[in-house]
Every structure is written in C-alpha cells, then in structure tokens.
Design an enzyme around this catalytic site. Structure first.
Site, PDB file in Angstrom:
ATOM      1  N   GLU A  34       0.810  -1.234   0.000  1.00  0.00           N
ATOM      2  CA  GLU A  34       0.000   0.000   0.000  1.00  0.00           C
ATOM      3  C   GLU A  34       0.839   1.278   0.000  1.00  0.00           C
ATOM      4  O   GLU A  34       0.616   2.183   0.814  1.00  0.00           O
ATOM      5  CB  GLU A  34      -0.952  -0.039   1.201  1.00  0.00           C
ATOM      6  N   GLU A  78      -6.208 -10.842  -0.976  1.00  0.00           N
ATOM      7  CA  GLU A  78      -6.984 -10.602   0.254  1.00  0.00           C
ATOM      8  C   GLU A  78      -8.490 -10.533  -0.051  1.00  0.00           C
ATOM      9  O   GLU A  78      -9.214  -9.709   0.500  1.00  0.00           O
ATOM     10  CB  GLU A  78      -6.511  -9.291   0.920  1.00  0.00           C
TER      11      GLU A  78
HETATM   12  O1  G3I Z   1      -3.804  -9.053  19.205  1.00  0.00           O
HETATM   13  C1  G3I Z   1      -4.177  -7.820  19.787  1.00  0.00           C
HETATM   14  C2  G3I Z   1      -4.915  -8.097  21.090  1.00  0.00           C
HETATM   15  O2  G3I Z   1      -3.986  -8.662  22.024  1.00  0.00           O
HETATM   16  C3  G3I Z   1      -5.452  -6.789  21.638  1.00  0.00           C
HETATM   17  O3  G3I Z   1      -6.237  -7.071  22.781  1.00  0.00           O
HETATM   18  C4  G3I Z   1      -6.375  -6.168  20.546  1.00  0.00           C
HETATM   19  C5  G3I Z   1      -6.947  -4.867  21.068  1.00  0.00           C
HETATM   20  O4  G3I Z   1      -6.678  -3.814  20.249  1.00  0.00           O
HETATM   21  O5  G3I Z   1      -5.604  -5.903  19.359  1.00  0.00           O
HETATM   22  C6  G3I Z   1      -5.144  -7.127  18.813  1.00  0.00           C
HETATM   23  O6  G3I Z   1      -4.389  -6.815  17.707  1.00  0.00           O
HETATM   24  C7  G3I Z   1      -5.212  -6.463  16.578  1.00  0.00           C
HETATM   25  C8  G3I Z   1      -4.871  -7.447  15.435  1.00  0.00           C
HETATM   26  O7  G3I Z   1      -5.568  -7.034  14.235  1.00  0.00           O
HETATM   27  C9  G3I Z   1      -5.289  -8.858  15.760  1.00  0.00           C
HETATM   28  O8  G3I Z   1      -6.658  -8.939  15.855  1.00  0.00           O
HETATM   29  C10 G3I Z   1      -4.791  -5.069  16.164  1.00  0.00           C
HETATM   30  O9  G3I Z   1      -5.250  -4.150  17.162  1.00  0.00           O
HETATM   31  C11 G3I Z   1      -5.505  -4.717  14.837  1.00  0.00           C
HETATM   32  O10 G3I Z   1      -4.999  -3.468  14.355  1.00  0.00           O
HETATM   33  C12 G3I Z   1      -5.144  -5.779  13.794  1.00  0.00           C
HETATM   34  O11 G3I Z   1      -5.877  -5.435  12.649  1.00  0.00           O
HETATM   35  C13 G3I Z   1      -5.336  -6.047  11.463  1.00  0.00           C
HETATM   36  C14 G3I Z   1      -5.020  -4.908  10.471  1.00  0.00           C
HETATM   37  O12 G3I Z   1      -4.655  -5.472   9.198  1.00  0.00           O
HETATM   38  C15 G3I Z   1      -3.860  -4.044  10.940  1.00  0.00           C
HETATM   39  O13 G3I Z   1      -2.684  -4.835  11.018  1.00  0.00           O
HETATM   40  C16 G3I Z   1      -6.430  -6.957  10.898  1.00  0.00           C
HETATM   41  O14 G3I Z   1      -6.601  -8.078  11.767  1.00  0.00           O
HETATM   42  C17 G3I Z   1      -6.010  -7.453   9.511  1.00  0.00           C
HETATM   43  O15 G3I Z   1      -7.068  -8.193   8.935  1.00  0.00           O
HETATM   44  C18 G3I Z   1      -5.697  -6.245   8.626  1.00  0.00           C
HETATM   45  O16 G3I Z   1      -5.274  -6.737   7.366  1.00  0.00           O
HETATM   46  C19 G3I Z   1      -4.981  -5.761   6.366  1.00  0.00           C
HETATM   47  C20 G3I Z   1      -3.797  -6.273   5.545  1.00  0.00           C
HETATM   48  O17 G3I Z   1      -2.696  -6.506   6.378  1.00  0.00           O
HETATM   49  C21 G3I Z   1      -3.456  -5.282   4.460  1.00  0.00           C
HETATM   50  N1  G3I Z   1      -4.621  -4.960   3.629  1.00  0.00           N
HETATM   51  C22 G3I Z   1      -5.845  -4.574   4.341  1.00  0.00           C
HETATM   52  C23 G3I Z   1      -6.182  -5.595   5.422  1.00  0.00           C
HETATM   53  C24 G3I Z   1      -7.445  -5.196   6.149  1.00  0.00           C
HETATM   54  O18 G3I Z   1      -7.260  -3.991   6.846  1.00  0.00           O
END
Ligand code: G3I
Length: 383
Positions: free
Chosen positions: A171, A288
């Site tokens: 991105e 994705e």
């Molecule tokens: O694991 C922690 C947990 O311990 C904590 O309690 C919780 C509270 O905030 O957060 C958890 O981490 C979260 C993680 O997902 C696991 O669920 C992060 O906050 C959250 O930001 C993270 O979101 C991910 C996001 O990317 C940012 O990295 C999404 O799961 C994931 O599906 C999303 O994927 C992205 C691709 O990498 C790139 N393209 C878009 C796609 C969707 O946004």
C-alpha cells in the site's frame, strides 16, 4: 433465525429442484452441495479444484485460531494449498522491542504449512501501518535504512527458501497525498527515507531470500471508477519505473477487498491491471479477497449470502479469464474471524449484524461463496 447448517440441510433438499435450469434465479442455490461432507473435502475441496487448473488457493490465517482451534486447523488442511499470516509477520506483532523478534507464531504457521504440503506467502516487510509502539521514538532519518535492511535480512533470512512470495511493500500509493506519482508521502518510511525506501526494500529482499517471488501489494485498484482508476495508473506506473530501474520485482498483489453493493463494475479495471502486469512479465495474485456485505439491505441471510456469492463469481470470472493470476487467497477463511467484524468500523449500515464476507460461515460450514469460488476455479483457464 435459521442457522447455516439448517439452511444447508434445506438447500440439499432442494438441490433436485435447483438442478432444473431456470427454476431458481441466479442459480446460486443450484450450487448447494450434495449431502455429506465428501462434497467439499478431498476431490471436492478448494485446493483440489484449484490444483486441477494449476492454481493456488488459500487464505489469511489468524495465529490465535491456528494455535487454539482444531476445527480451524482441519479446515485449512482440508481446503488450501497456500497460506498467508493475517498479522503475525507484521512489525507490531514481530518486534516487541527494537532489538528483539517474536517468531513463535510465524514459525508455527510455516511449520503447519510444511507439515501439510502448503506454500506460504509473507505479509509484509514494509507498511505504513501495524508499526510497533517503540517505532516512532526510535527509528529516524539516520537509522531507518539500517532498521529496514536488518529487518528484511533477519525475517527474510529466517524463512529463506520456505516462502512462495513476499509482500515486500504494501500500500505505497495514496493519491490524496497529492504527489504526481501518487506515492504515499505520509508513510513513515517515505518521511524518513524518501521514495527510495521501496527500491531498498525490494533489492534487500532479493538478497535475503532469492527464491521468494517479490510482490507489490495494494487495494482499491479493482473498480471501474475515476478514483480507483487514478490509483491503478499510479500502481502500474510505479511497477514500470521499478522494472525500468532493474529493481527485483516478480508479482503484483491485487488485494480484492470487494463490496456486495457497488454502482461500479470491475471488469475493465481488473483487466487493465492484469494486462499491465503481464506486459511487465509479472505474475498476479489475488491476495486478500473478501466481499463486504454491510450495505446489503435485506436481512435475509440466504439472500445476503447469494449476493456475496454472485460477487465472487463475477469478479473471478474476470480475474481468472486469462492465465496471469496464479493464486487466489481470501482474507480469512470463515466469517468467524474477519477484520470486517472487528468492532463496528466496517458495519456502519448494519451494526446489528455480523458481516458474512468469506467462503465458510462461523460454524466452518461452506457458504454459497464457497461454491461460487470453487465453480470459478473450475471455469478458470488451465495455467
Ligand atoms: O492481538 C491484539 C490483542 O492482544 C489486543 O487485545 C487487541 C486490542 O486492540 O488488538 C489485537 O491486535 C489487533 C490485530 O488485528 C489482531 O486482531 C490489532 O489491534 C488490529 O490493528 C489488527 O488489525 C489487522 C489490520 O490489518 C492491521 O494490522 C487486521 O486483523 C487485519 O485483517 C488487517 O489486514 C490488512 C492487511 O494486512 C493489508 N490490507 C488490508 C487488510 C485489512 O485492513
């Protein structure tokens, strides 16, 4: 409200009817499975149907589910021949401090994949999001290059020869930042290293793992509208510039986060992307795929699922028309775990219900999208 399993039992009952062309609109129900699981595992599995066309099919894997959920592990082993970590290879999950790495979850994912003869995609070496809390106060213009190069050598080197393809940069295009080349100048990496961070990352990745297919991955480049058209053009211009400068680059990742309700089509946009990649000798991966159904008005679950399945079918009919796309991955396998249901950020129109964007429902039973995906694999040109 009828559960998916009850609906499936009913669907199986109507299969005879559905098999009569034209009796049911859209024919989706017609793809409801014959009764019994063997219809969707073994020769009925996504991986078997994909392999028959020379395709890879997979999904994003949540590390917690892989560790804790036997049903999820069985679903992965039954259905897929390639996996990608949803989060555990991102800086915020991998780098608890500036001089330590936590490889427990990615090691388990790679080991699981190897034990089941699956390939693995790496996601991702460089992104403007998912950076650890210590990053801003520690990484600066003077040491950013060293942090980036060391990270790619350490992570890429650890899984050297075990990774099918790496999303090296994720991105990096953001038109609203206003640059003529469309680069995301608001990215911390751009702020510290300028536009050159992209080439540094790809050149370093080639050394760290010479066998991995180095991929540029992006989103909102699929639909036939001006906004995504501008972004698509900027992505293709970036890839052409990199190829012109002999930067190691092997593939384009089209994220394919789609919408169940959209006034725009994607047949022209996707074709443009794929043809552009082909001209540059690049492979193409749908990295994705999911279908956001928050805007679907009806509350009828079966109807919602049919609408989602129809988007899978029409998108893949375009994307798999030619031989360029080598892999189709969904962003998650089951509606039990999808970023679209994390809070209500992506459920503005229907916060009262959970989204159903993926091929398997929360019980790991196949949704109409599963049958649409499998049928699309069957229709794909053999690569
Ligand atoms: O694991 C922690 C947990 O311990 C904590 O309690 C919780 C509270 O905030 O957060 C958890 O981490 C979260 C993680 O997902 C696991 O669920 C992060 O906050 C959250 O930001 C993270 O979101 C991910 C996001 O990317 C940012 O990295 C999404 O799961 C994931 O599906 C999303 O994927 C992205 C691709 O990498 C790139 N393209 C878009 C796609 C969707 O946004």
């Amino acid at each position: 409200m009828m559960t998916r399993r009850e609906w499936m039992r009913q669907a199986a009952a109507v299969t005879a009817v559905a098999a009569t062309p034209g009796l049911l609109s859209g024919g989706c129900l017609a793809q409801a499975p014959a009764s019994g699981d063997q219809a969707i595992t073994g020769t009925g599995s996504l991986k078997a149907h994909a392999a028959a066309r020379g395709l890879l099919t997979g999904c994003a894997v949540n590390a917690n589910l892989l560790r804790e959920d036997e049903g999820f592990r069985k679903l992965l082993a039954d259905q897929y021949n390639i996996l990608v970590p949803e989060n555990c290879l991102k800086w915020n999950m991998l780098r608890p401090t500036d001089d330590t790495y936590n490889f427990a979850d990615p090691d388990s994912l790679v080991a699981f994949a190897e034990a089941h003869g699956m390939k693995v995609r790496g996601h991702n070496f460089v992104w403007h999001e998912a950076l650890p809390g210590w990053f801003t106060g520690t990484v600066n213009k003077d040491n950013a290059r060293k942090f980036l190069v060391d990270h790619i050598h350490t992570v890429g080197g650890r899984y050297r020869g075990k990774i099918h393809s790496w999303d090296v940069v994720n991105e990096a295009i953001w038109i609203p930042d206003g640059r003529p080349d469309g680069l995301r100048s608001s990215s911390p990496w751009f702020q510290m290293l300028g536009p050159g961070y992209i080439d540094i990352a790809f050149r370093t990745a080639r050394v760290a793992d010479p066998t991995a297919l180095l991929t540029y991955n992006d989103y909102s480049i699929e639909y036939d509208n001006d906004e995504e058209g501008k972004k698509r053009a900027a992505v293709l211009a970036l890839l052409r510039r990199m190829k012109g400068d002999k930067v190691p680059l092997d593939a384009l990742g089209i994220q394919s986060h789609l919408h169940a309700v959209s006034k725009d089509g994607f047949s022209r946009g996707v074709r443009e992307l794929i043809d552009g990649a082909k001209e540059l000798g690049l492979q193409v991966f749908l990295t994705e795929l999911d279908v956001n159904d928050d805007a679907v008005a009806t509350a009828d679950m079966a109807e919602r699922d049919n609408i989602v399945a129809a988007v899978y079918r029409s998108y893949l009919a375009t994307a798999l028309e030619g031989p360029e796309v080598k892999a189709v991955l969904t962003w998650g396998a089951s509606d039990k775990n999808t970023w679209l249901n994390h809070g209500t950020k992506f459920r503005k129109q229907h916060p009262e219900r959970l989204q159903r964007p993926l091929p398997f429902d929360p019980d790991y039973a196949p949704a109409p999208a599963f049958f649409a995906l499998r049928a699309s694999l069957d229709k794909a040109m053999k690569r």
